[in-house]
Design a protein around this motif. Structure first.
Motif, PDB file in Angstrom:
ATOM      1  N   LEU A  24       1.807   6.722  -6.665  1.00 17.16           N
ATOM      2  CA  LEU A  24       0.769   7.639  -7.144  1.00 17.16           C
ATOM      3  C   LEU A  24       1.118   9.096  -6.827  1.00 17.16           C
ATOM      4  O   LEU A  24       0.875   9.989  -7.646  1.00 17.16           O
ATOM      5  N   SER A  25       1.700   9.310  -5.641  1.00 13.94           N
ATOM      6  CA  SER A  25       2.123  10.676  -5.289  1.00 13.94           C
ATOM      7  C   SER A  25       3.173  11.176  -6.262  1.00 13.94           C
ATOM      8  O   SER A  25       3.121  12.318  -6.733  1.00 13.94           O
ATOM      9  N   TRP A  75       2.318   1.757  -3.423  1.00 16.63           N
ATOM     10  CA  TRP A  75       1.335   2.309  -4.371  1.00 16.63           C
ATOM     11  C   TRP A  75       1.071   3.791  -4.081  1.00 16.63           C
ATOM     12  O   TRP A  75       1.007   4.611  -5.003  1.00 16.63           O
ATOM     13  N   ILE A  76       0.911   4.143  -2.806  1.00 15.37           N
ATOM     14  CA  ILE A  76       0.659   5.553  -2.463  1.00 15.37           C
ATOM     15  C   ILE A  76       1.847   6.418  -2.868  1.00 15.37           C
ATOM     16  O   ILE A  76       1.680   7.502  -3.449  1.00 15.37           O
ATOM     17  N   LEU A 108       0.828  -1.201   0.000  1.00 13.58           N
ATOM     18  CA  LEU A 108       0.000   0.000   0.000  1.00 13.58           C
ATOM     19  C   LEU A 108       0.870   1.262   0.000  1.00 13.58           C
ATOM     20  O   LEU A 108       0.612   2.211  -0.753  1.00 13.58           O
ATOM     21  N   ILE A 109       1.914   1.238   0.822  1.00 10.37           N
ATOM     22  CA  ILE A 109       2.828   2.389   0.874  1.00 10.37           C
ATOM     23  C   ILE A 109       3.503   2.598  -0.471  1.00 10.37           C
ATOM     24  O   ILE A 109       3.675   3.727  -0.949  1.00 10.37           O
TER      25      ILE A 109
END
Length: 459
Positions: free
Chosen positions: A411-412, A407-408, A404-405
């Protein structure tokens, strides 16, 4: 073009992180049950932590798919790992857990094999009561189910357990039963097994002579030792039997003959390279010289025996052995109340009536003991499995958080890159707009200049 390459590289980086994290999750679940057990066998001698990890994975898979046969097999492997590291209490728990499941699915051969393992642990750690209990259970359950050789071995093992327990009379009964099975049903190809039984019978006769104070048993012991050597004249059997022949002659008062056998035994034992076999022989020679007040020689042989003993087993290992006995002693306390009826039944079954209230209490007590032991094993295994599952769950959650980290973060990074690209395009658009306005203004000027020149010429 450069901006396009930057965006492509960013996407590649993001998907690489995500895919690597996902692949790590799949690696721990893509191995089959058999693959995990194969890795256990590979790691058992080199990396015990990895071996335990893979056997725990195998247990988790078997529980997930509710496969009792595989679960029993995995427990058996877990027991072996604890046996390998001399954690005998845990080894017995997993062996008996495996036995319990195999018994439920009706795999008698596996149950018998696991009883073998428990008996060996009990025998090696000086806990004969436990060996006697499971030796009796094995014979009652299976008898001749696995053939006459296995049946004879069962009776021989039970006899040895009785002997270690200090019950030579019961040992004599079991060992004679083993010998009779071989003689009645064998085809002459069981010489080594029969030799082992006769050797144990010789030891039993010697112990009977000590208990009953009758020399006739010493003569029987010498006869059994002689028959054992006639069937198996290997160095290992000679190394064991000749020492006991010397002991027997010593008890008969024939000390000079005994010493001759002791020295002969030492020579054979040296050839085998197994120093532990020399320890009782050296002790016997020391005892002989001590009785004859030859103290210097006695001291020499005692020192030699001690040196071999220290070479074979360090004090640290002895300490581990003492610690490992705790569980068995606790288990034996439940069994002590059952010894009397067992002894009567083996000596003379007619002495014990099936209608006897004492016998009924005996079987009730044994059933309760089995149920209590199985409940303890089940509770312990469930607790360990729960801890392992919680640990795996925490690891899985950590991996999911990592994904998740990733992917975040990706995306950022993508949003920042898009903002940069948008800003660049916006500036470029404004610049082109200004350039277009300037061009239009210049064209307007060029368009008006020639008309003014023409008008001036006409005037």
């Amino acid at each position: 073009m450069r901006i396009f390459k930057v965006i492509t590289s960013a996407f590649t980086f993001i998907f690489a992180i995500a895919n690597s994290s996902t692949a790590y999750v799949q690696t721990n679940h893509s191995l089959s049950f058999d693959d995990h057990l194969l890795l256990v066998r590979e790691y058992v001698a080199t990396n015990m932590d990895s071996a335990h990890f893979h056997v725990d994975q195998a247990i988790a898979q078997a529980e997930e798919f509710r496969d009792k046969n595989k679960l029993a097999e995995a427990y058996n492997y877990k027991g072996y790992l604890h046996f390998f590291t001399e954690e005998y209490d845990l080894a017995v728990r997993y062996y008996l857990g495996s036995k319990l499941i195999y018994n439920q699915v009706g795999n008698h051969k596996k149950v018998e094999s696991l009883i073998d393992n428990v008996m060996n642990i009990a025998d090696q750690n000086g806990i004969p009561h436990l060996a006697v209990y499971y030796g009796q259970e094995r014979i009652k359950r299976y008898g001749s189910e696995f053939g006459y050789q296995k049946e004879a071995e069962m009776h021989m093992d039970l006899g040895m357990a009785y002997l270690h327990q200090g019950s030579p009379i019961l040992a004599n009964v079991s060992l004679f039963e083993a010998r009779n099975i071989i003689l009645e049903e064998g085809n002459g190809e069981d010489k080594q097994l029969l030799s082992m039984i006769l050797y144990q019978l010789g030891i039993t006769q010697f112990e009977l002579s000590q208990k009953l104070e009758k020399e006739v048993y010493l003569d029987s012991a010498l006869q059994f030792y002689k028959e054992s050597l006639s069937l198996d004249n290997s160095l290992l059997n000679q190394a064991k039997v000749i020492t006991n022949q010397g002991n027997t002659y010593f008890e008969l008062g024939q000390h000079d003959k005994a010493v001759t056998y002791f020295h002969k035994a030492l020579k054979v034992q040296k050839e085998t390279g197994m120093h532990r076999l020399s320890i009782p022989t050296l002790n016997n020679l020391a005892r002989f010289h001590y009785i004859n007040k030859q103290y210097d020689s006695a001291k020499y042989y005692f020192k030699a025996a001690l040196a071999h003993n220290l070479r074979e087993k360090s004090s640290e290992e002895n300490l581990k052995d003492d610690q490992s006995k705790v569980l068995f002693h606790q288990t034996n306390e439940l069994e002590l109340s059952l010894q009397y009826i067992d002894s009567l039944a083996l000596l003379d079954p007619t002495l014990v009536s099936s209608d006897d209230q004492q016998v009924q209490e005996y079987y009730t007590t044994r059933l309760l003991m089995d149920q209590k032991l199985e409940a303890q094993i089940g509770s312990s295994i469930q607790q360990e499995n729960f801890i392992a599952q919680q640990k795996e769950k925490a690891q899985k959650q950590a991996r999911e958080e990592l994904i998740l980290i990733a992917w975040i973060g990706g995306l950022s990074l993508l949003i920042v890159l898009l903002a940069i690209v948008a800003r660049v395009f916006y500036r470029k658009f404004n610049r082109e707009k200004r350039d277009l306005a300037q061009l239009r203004e210049d064209l307007m000027k060029l368009a008006t200049t020639p008309r003014s020149s023409a008008r001036s010429g006409e005037l």
